[in-house]
Design a protein around this motif. Structure first.
Motif, PDB file in Angstrom:
ATOM      1  N   ALA A 164      12.209 -14.838 -76.358  1.00  8.09           N
ATOM      2  CA  ALA A 164      11.052 -15.051 -77.121  1.00  8.09           C
ATOM      3  C   ALA A 164      11.245 -16.341 -78.035  1.00  8.09           C
ATOM      4  O   ALA A 164      10.273 -17.196 -78.356  1.00  8.09           O
ATOM      5  CB  ALA A 164      10.728 -13.901 -77.928  1.00  8.09           C
ATOM      6  N   LYS A 165      12.390 -16.488 -78.418  1.00  8.77           N
ATOM      7  CA  LYS A 165      12.547 -17.381 -79.633  1.00  8.77           C
ATOM      8  C   LYS A 165      12.564 -18.770 -78.933  1.00  8.77           C
ATOM      9  O   LYS A 165      11.809 -19.823 -79.475  1.00  8.77           O
ATOM     10  CB  LYS A 165      13.989 -17.513 -80.140  1.00  8.77           C
ATOM     11  CG  LYS A 165      14.088 -16.249 -81.090  1.00  8.77           C
ATOM     12  CD  LYS A 165      15.439 -16.273 -81.619  1.00  8.77           C
ATOM     13  CE  LYS A 165      15.818 -15.138 -82.588  1.00  8.77           C
ATOM     14  NZ  LYS A 165      17.105 -14.834 -83.164  1.00  8.77           N
ATOM     15  N   VAL A 166      12.997 -18.905 -77.715  1.00  9.07           N
ATOM     16  CA  VAL A 166      13.165 -20.232 -76.764  1.00  9.07           C
ATOM     17  C   VAL A 166      11.645 -20.502 -76.493  1.00  9.07           C
ATOM     18  O   VAL A 166      11.215 -21.709 -76.389  1.00  9.07           O
ATOM     19  CB  VAL A 166      13.689 -19.891 -75.476  1.00  9.07           C
ATOM     20  CG1 VAL A 166      13.617 -21.344 -74.850  1.00  9.07           C
ATOM     21  CG2 VAL A 166      15.341 -19.853 -75.751  1.00  9.07           C
ATOM     22  N   LEU A 167      10.830 -19.548 -76.420  1.00  6.05           N
ATOM     23  CA  LEU A 167       9.471 -19.952 -76.172  1.00  6.05           C
ATOM     24  C   LEU A 167       8.573 -20.288 -77.290  1.00  6.05           C
ATOM     25  O   LEU A 167       7.620 -20.443 -77.475  1.00  6.05           O
ATOM     26  CB  LEU A 167       8.493 -18.427 -75.523  1.00  6.05           C
ATOM     27  CG  LEU A 167       9.307 -18.317 -74.084  1.00  6.05           C
ATOM     28  CD1 LEU A 167       8.666 -16.885 -73.548  1.00  6.05           C
ATOM     29  CD2 LEU A 167       8.509 -19.489 -73.139  1.00  6.05           C
ATOM     30  N   GLY A 168       9.096 -20.198 -78.424  1.00  3.40           N
ATOM     31  CA  GLY A 168       8.761 -20.710 -79.634  1.00  3.40           C
ATOM     32  C   GLY A 168       8.250 -19.763 -80.738  1.00  3.40           C
ATOM     33  O   GLY A 168       7.588 -19.945 -81.583  1.00  3.40           O
ATOM     34  N   ALA A 169       8.718 -18.380 -80.466  1.00  5.27           N
ATOM     35  CA  ALA A 169       8.317 -17.333 -81.230  1.00  5.27           C
ATOM     36  C   ALA A 169       9.158 -17.348 -82.763  1.00  5.27           C
ATOM     37  O   ALA A 169      10.382 -17.726 -82.446  1.00  5.27           O
ATOM     38  CB  ALA A 169       8.316 -16.056 -80.638  1.00  5.27           C
TER      39      ALA A 169
ATOM     40  N   ILE B  69      15.427 -23.515 -82.833  1.00  8.39           N
ATOM     41  CA  ILE B  69      15.441 -22.946 -81.343  1.00  8.39           C
ATOM     42  C   ILE B  69      13.780 -22.999 -80.970  1.00  8.39           C
ATOM     43  O   ILE B  69      13.598 -23.702 -80.007  1.00  8.39           O
ATOM     44  CB  ILE B  69      15.684 -21.481 -81.102  1.00  8.39           C
ATOM     45  CG1 ILE B  69      17.162 -21.147 -81.476  1.00  8.39           C
ATOM     46  CG2 ILE B  69      15.302 -21.039 -79.851  1.00  8.39           C
ATOM     47  CD1 ILE B  69      17.288 -19.479 -81.828  1.00  8.39           C
ATOM     48  N   GLN B  70      13.063 -22.536 -82.029  1.00  9.53           N
ATOM     49  CA  GLN B  70      11.352 -22.629 -81.662  1.00  9.53           C
ATOM     50  C   GLN B  70      10.938 -24.017 -81.659  1.00  9.53           C
ATOM     51  O   GLN B  70      10.060 -24.273 -80.881  1.00  9.53           O
ATOM     52  CB  GLN B  70      10.551 -22.034 -82.795  1.00  9.53           C
ATOM     53  CG  GLN B  70      10.757 -20.464 -82.922  1.00  9.53           C
ATOM     54  CD  GLN B  70      12.300 -20.106 -83.722  1.00  9.53           C
ATOM     55  OE1 GLN B  70      12.973 -21.140 -84.046  1.00  9.53           O
ATOM     56  NE2 GLN B  70      12.597 -18.791 -83.906  1.00  9.53           N
ATOM     57  N   PHE B  74      12.753 -27.734 -75.201  1.00  6.83           N
ATOM     58  CA  PHE B  74      13.342 -27.243 -73.623  1.00  6.83           C
ATOM     59  C   PHE B  74      12.786 -25.913 -73.430  1.00  6.83           C
ATOM     60  O   PHE B  74      12.331 -25.135 -74.445  1.00  6.83           O
ATOM     61  CB  PHE B  74      14.623 -27.189 -73.917  1.00  6.83           C
ATOM     62  CG  PHE B  74      15.500 -28.637 -74.169  1.00  6.83           C
ATOM     63  CD1 PHE B  74      15.166 -29.643 -73.302  1.00  6.83           C
ATOM     64  CD2 PHE B  74      16.429 -28.625 -75.375  1.00  6.83           C
ATOM     65  CE1 PHE B  74      15.900 -30.699 -73.577  1.00  6.83           C
ATOM     66  CE2 PHE B  74      17.020 -29.648 -75.379  1.00  6.83           C
ATOM     67  CZ  PHE B  74      16.472 -30.989 -74.958  1.00  6.83           C
ATOM     68  N   PHE B  84       9.177  -9.776 -70.554  1.00  5.64           N
ATOM     69  CA  PHE B  84       9.080  -8.861 -71.193  1.00  5.64           C
ATOM     70  C   PHE B  84       8.531  -7.769 -70.529  1.00  5.64           C
ATOM     71  O   PHE B  84       7.425  -7.786 -70.226  1.00  5.64           O
ATOM     72  CB  PHE B  84       8.177  -9.250 -72.669  1.00  5.64           C
ATOM     73  CG  PHE B  84       8.665 -10.591 -73.150  1.00  5.64           C
ATOM     74  CD1 PHE B  84      10.091 -10.773 -73.554  1.00  5.64           C
ATOM     75  CD2 PHE B  84       7.781 -11.739 -73.445  1.00  5.64           C
ATOM     76  CE1 PHE B  84      10.342 -12.157 -74.151  1.00  5.64           C
ATOM     77  CE2 PHE B  84       8.192 -12.729 -73.937  1.00  5.64           C
ATOM     78  CZ  PHE B  84       9.724 -12.948 -74.263  1.00  5.64           C
ATOM     79  N   TYR B  95       2.483 -15.662 -73.906  1.00  8.11           N
ATOM     80  CA  TYR B  95       3.314 -15.369 -74.925  1.00  8.11           C
ATOM     81  C   TYR B  95       3.512 -16.925 -75.692  1.00  8.11           C
ATOM     82  O   TYR B  95       3.518 -16.952 -76.932  1.00  8.11           O
ATOM     83  CB  TYR B  95       4.738 -14.987 -74.668  1.00  8.11           C
ATOM     84  CG  TYR B  95       5.438 -14.373 -75.741  1.00  8.11           C
ATOM     85  CD1 TYR B  95       5.044 -13.054 -76.354  1.00  8.11           C
ATOM     86  CD2 TYR B  95       6.464 -15.291 -76.375  1.00  8.11           C
ATOM     87  CE1 TYR B  95       5.619 -12.768 -77.427  1.00  8.11           C
ATOM     88  CE2 TYR B  95       7.154 -14.570 -77.494  1.00  8.11           C
ATOM     89  CZ  TYR B  95       6.882 -13.420 -78.077  1.00  8.11           C
ATOM     90  OH  TYR B  95       7.399 -12.968 -79.208  1.00  8.11           O
ATOM     91  N   ALA B  96       3.976 -17.982 -75.133  1.00  7.24           N
ATOM     92  CA  ALA B  96       4.173 -19.279 -75.514  1.00  7.24           C
ATOM     93  C   ALA B  96       2.887 -19.968 -76.067  1.00  7.24           C
ATOM     94  O   ALA B  96       3.062 -20.638 -77.227  1.00  7.24           O
ATOM     95  CB  ALA B  96       4.833 -20.374 -74.714  1.00  7.24           C
ATOM     96  N   ASN B  99       2.197 -18.745 -79.656  1.00  4.95           N
ATOM     97  CA  ASN B  99       2.863 -19.292 -80.658  1.00  4.95           C
ATOM     98  C   ASN B  99       2.235 -20.637 -81.177  1.00  4.95           C
ATOM     99  O   ASN B  99       2.632 -21.107 -82.086  1.00  4.95           O
ATOM    100  CB  ASN B  99       4.163 -19.608 -80.283  1.00  4.95           C
ATOM    101  CG  ASN B  99       5.088 -18.255 -79.972  1.00  4.95           C
ATOM    102  OD1 ASN B  99       4.887 -17.358 -80.582  1.00  4.95           O
ATOM    103  ND2 ASN B  99       5.862 -18.349 -78.804  1.00  4.95           N
ATOM    104  N   LYS B 147       4.918 -23.344 -72.566  1.00  2.00           N
ATOM    105  CA  LYS B 147       5.488 -24.033 -73.729  1.00  2.00           C
ATOM    106  C   LYS B 147       5.506 -25.424 -73.644  1.00  2.00           C
ATOM    107  O   LYS B 147       5.566 -26.102 -74.492  1.00  2.00           O
ATOM    108  CB  LYS B 147       7.108 -23.699 -73.682  1.00  2.00           C
ATOM    109  CG  LYS B 147       7.666 -23.949 -75.075  1.00  2.00           C
ATOM    110  CD  LYS B 147       8.965 -23.720 -75.322  1.00  2.00           C
ATOM    111  CE  LYS B 147       9.722 -24.192 -76.680  1.00  2.00           C
ATOM    112  NZ  LYS B 147      11.135 -24.296 -76.694  1.00  2.00           N
TER     113      LYS B 147
END
Lengths: 261, 352
Positions: A164-169, B69-70, B74, B84, B95-96, B99, B147
């Motif tokens: 989830a973090k890598v996806l930008g959350a 990270i966010q 990449f 999920f 999900y992305a 964000n 993303k």
């Protein structure tokens, strides 16, 4: 053959324990006559007391969960010095006598203490007040919520949070969209346990707030003043109400979790 | 362009040390290495999940080390997809997008567009638990593509799939690369690497021991590890010596075994490769034009990638590749004495 004998022994031993758990409850329900049930349900003192016990336990569970759930998450996810000590502190209310917990709370919250004075200055009073009852209920029942929620968070795979973090959350979004829903079953189970434990609390509350009277204290008072026969109807009605609430909350929680999953 | 420079991360068991790695726009780079060689850690450092002890990762000149990270450009696809489980395919993919605060209508349209491109449109309301391995991998890729990453980081994306699904996902990965996506893919599977990569880096004990275009790695492995890893057998370190009388050049192994070869180089150190399929086996010494002949003992007979591999202990340890028919016809058995021969012209020399 050996296997079936072993199974039989297990069933007998388990059955005896179940009987031990059920027999007193069955006995109490059977000991009360329909008339007594009717009179008890109509008694405003009893209904007020049951209502007070239910809403204070519910409010206390919800209010303290705002800090307990984050604490459970930290305990599940972070490593820090003194973590074991903190876990021992969380478990402390389970091992100390609840009357002792009540005395300790009284020394901390009475009108002479800093916290008591501070609360008084804004018109709040812990002693002899639902606020004090809620605090006493929370003190003895918080470990059930924290430990259940911690176990739930531990079972959430860390890589899902990483994904989830890598996806930008943001960390907040990760917590509310991944960690909390996936630990939901355990968190809700912990909330139900905390609520139920709060309902049944006697030892700590009797020290902090004899009045307004929660039902466990009322049962004790009627038993002490009038004897077993007068205490039984209130006890039977309260047990029935607790069971109904317990089953209802479990069912609602299950539906909610089935929706999530 | 992505440039990794002087990256170091020390663990108890091993140290990851990348002196330099360049990934150009549109490249498909495969890092090939055994498990524990540091491939996954490198991806996690790039994604920001693990902090390196030193070194930098640049993207078009910008140092990414300080980015959380966010904010890193990449998209990491985990080995087990990490979908999920409490969300539908549509919710996983979007999900992305969520964000980045799109409006509901735009969010739906973007999700459907991406799902259509990844052939997932009929699965949008399904949950991950009801998907096949290939479908899960497609969802994981779609979710990462949402993303819009500058580079896709793929951690063994085919390892959990059967052969049929591998082919399917390989085709998807090739298509993504053709569409202009830059990819860094780590795997331990050599065939996977050569079927996809424009460039291959071979990793050993936390280091990239060789990096270059895929064909070059195959043609000129620079170490025994690379040769072994790329499936090349009969790879020997040699010294070329020219016979002053006959003018013939011979490669001498470290154990002083001569290998005749045909090369225009006269002296120097390097490696020779004797292709397995060039070795001819015979039960007795035969008089042929092959300059190299070794008498040895069969140590093992095992099925190989393209036939039967016969392992022979002669002056040189050799592996010959023969067909099942040849094995049956010759009646070869472990422990039997055979003659292995190969022509000087089949020996490939690689200068060190």
């Amino acid at each position: 053959m050996q296997k079936s004998i072993f199974g039989f022994i297990l069933s007998i031993l388990g059955g005896l324990v179940l009987l031990f758990l059920l027999a007193p409850l069955v006995k109490i329900f059977l000991s009360v006559t329909p008339d007594d049930y009717f009179i008890t349900i109509k008694d405003p003192e009893v209904t007020r007391s049951i209502g007070l016990t239910l809403w204070v336990s519910l409010a206390s569970t919800l209010a303290f969960s705002l800090g307990a759930i984050p604490l459970a998450y930290l305990m599940a996810r972070k490593s820090f010095p003194g973590k074991r000590l903190i876990q021992s502190i969380i478990d402390l209310p389970i091992v100390i006598p609840h009357s002792a917990a009540g005395i300790a709370l009284l020394g901390f919250l009475s009108r002479d203490t800093t916290l008591g004075k501070l609360a008084s200055s804004v018109g709040l009073d812990f002693i002899g007040h639902p606020l004090g009852i809620g605090v006493a209920m929370a003190y003895v029942s918080l470990p059930f919520l924290i430990n259940a929620a911690r176990n739930g968070f531990q079972m959430v795979p860390v890589r899902l949070e990483k994904a989830a973090k890598v996806l930008g959350a943001s960390p907040v979004r990760v917590f509310f969209t991944i960690s909390l829903p996936l630990a939901g079953r355990s968190v809700i189970s912990g909330l139900v346990m905390m609520f139920a434990r709060g309902l049944s609390e006697f030892g700590a509350i009797v020290i902090i707030a004899y009045y307004p009277m929660v039902t466990p204290i009322m049962i004790w008072e009627r038993f002490g003043t009038f004897g077993l026969k007068y205490a039984q109807p209130v006890a039977a009605v309260f047990i029935a109400v607790c069971l109904v609430f317990f089953v209802l909350i479990r069912m609602l929680a299950k539906e909610k979790l089935d929706d999530i999953n | 362009m992505i440039l990794i420079k002087g990256l170091k991360k020390v663990f108890k068991e091993f140290t990851l040390e990348i002196d330099e790695l360049k990934i150009g726009q549109g490249d498909y780079v495969v890092l090939l290495g055994n498990s524990g060689s540091g491939k996954t850690v490198l991806l996690e450092i790039m994604a920001g999940l693990v902090r390196s002890d030193s070194g930098s990762i640049f993207m078009d000149g910008q140092d990414l080390n300080l980015l959380p990270i966010q904010k890193r450009p990449f998209g990491l696809v985990f080995q087990d997809q990490a979908l999920f489980p409490h969300m539908t395919v549509a919710e996983n993919i979007s999900y992305a997008f969520k964000n980045r605060s799109f409006k509901a209508k735009e969010l739906r349209s973007k999700t459907e567009d991406l799902a259509a491109r990844m052939e997932l449109i009929d699965l949008l309301d399904r949950t991950p638990a009801s998907l096949s391995g290939g479908e899960k991998q497609r969802v994981a890729l779609a979710r990462t593509l949402a993303k819009e990453p500058a580079c896709l980081l793929l951690d063994e994306p085919l390892s959990a799939l059967d052969n049929k699904l591998r082919k399917e996902i390989r085709a998807v990965l090739r298509w993504l690369n053709r569409m202009g996506h830059t990819v860094l893919h780590v795997t331990h599977d050599f065939e996977e690497a050569i079927s996809l990569a424009t460039h291959i880096g071979v990793m050993e004990k936390g280091r990239i021991v060789q990096f270059g275009p895929a064909e070059q790695i195959l043609r000129e492995p620079r170490s025994f590890f690379v040769a072994n890893f790329t499936g090349i057998r009969n790879y020997f370190k040699v010294k070329l010596v020219k016979d002053d009388l006959e003018g013939e050049v011979t490669a001498w192994t470290e154990d002083k075994v001569p290998i005749h070869l045909s090369t225009n180089k006269s002296v120097g150190h390097g490696f020779v490769i004797i292709p397995c399929e060039s070795i001819i086996l015979a039960k007795e010494e035969v008089n042929t034009s092959a300059r190299n002949q070794f008498k040895g003992l069969i140590l093992d007979i095992s099925p190989g990638r393209y036939g039967i591999e016969v392992h022979i202990q002669a002056d040189l340890p050799l592996v010959a590749q023969i067909t099942k028919g040849a094995l049956k016809r010759m009646g070869l058995k472990v422990g039997q004495v055979v003659w292995a021969s190969f022509k000087a012209t089949s020996v490939q020399f690689i200068r060190k």
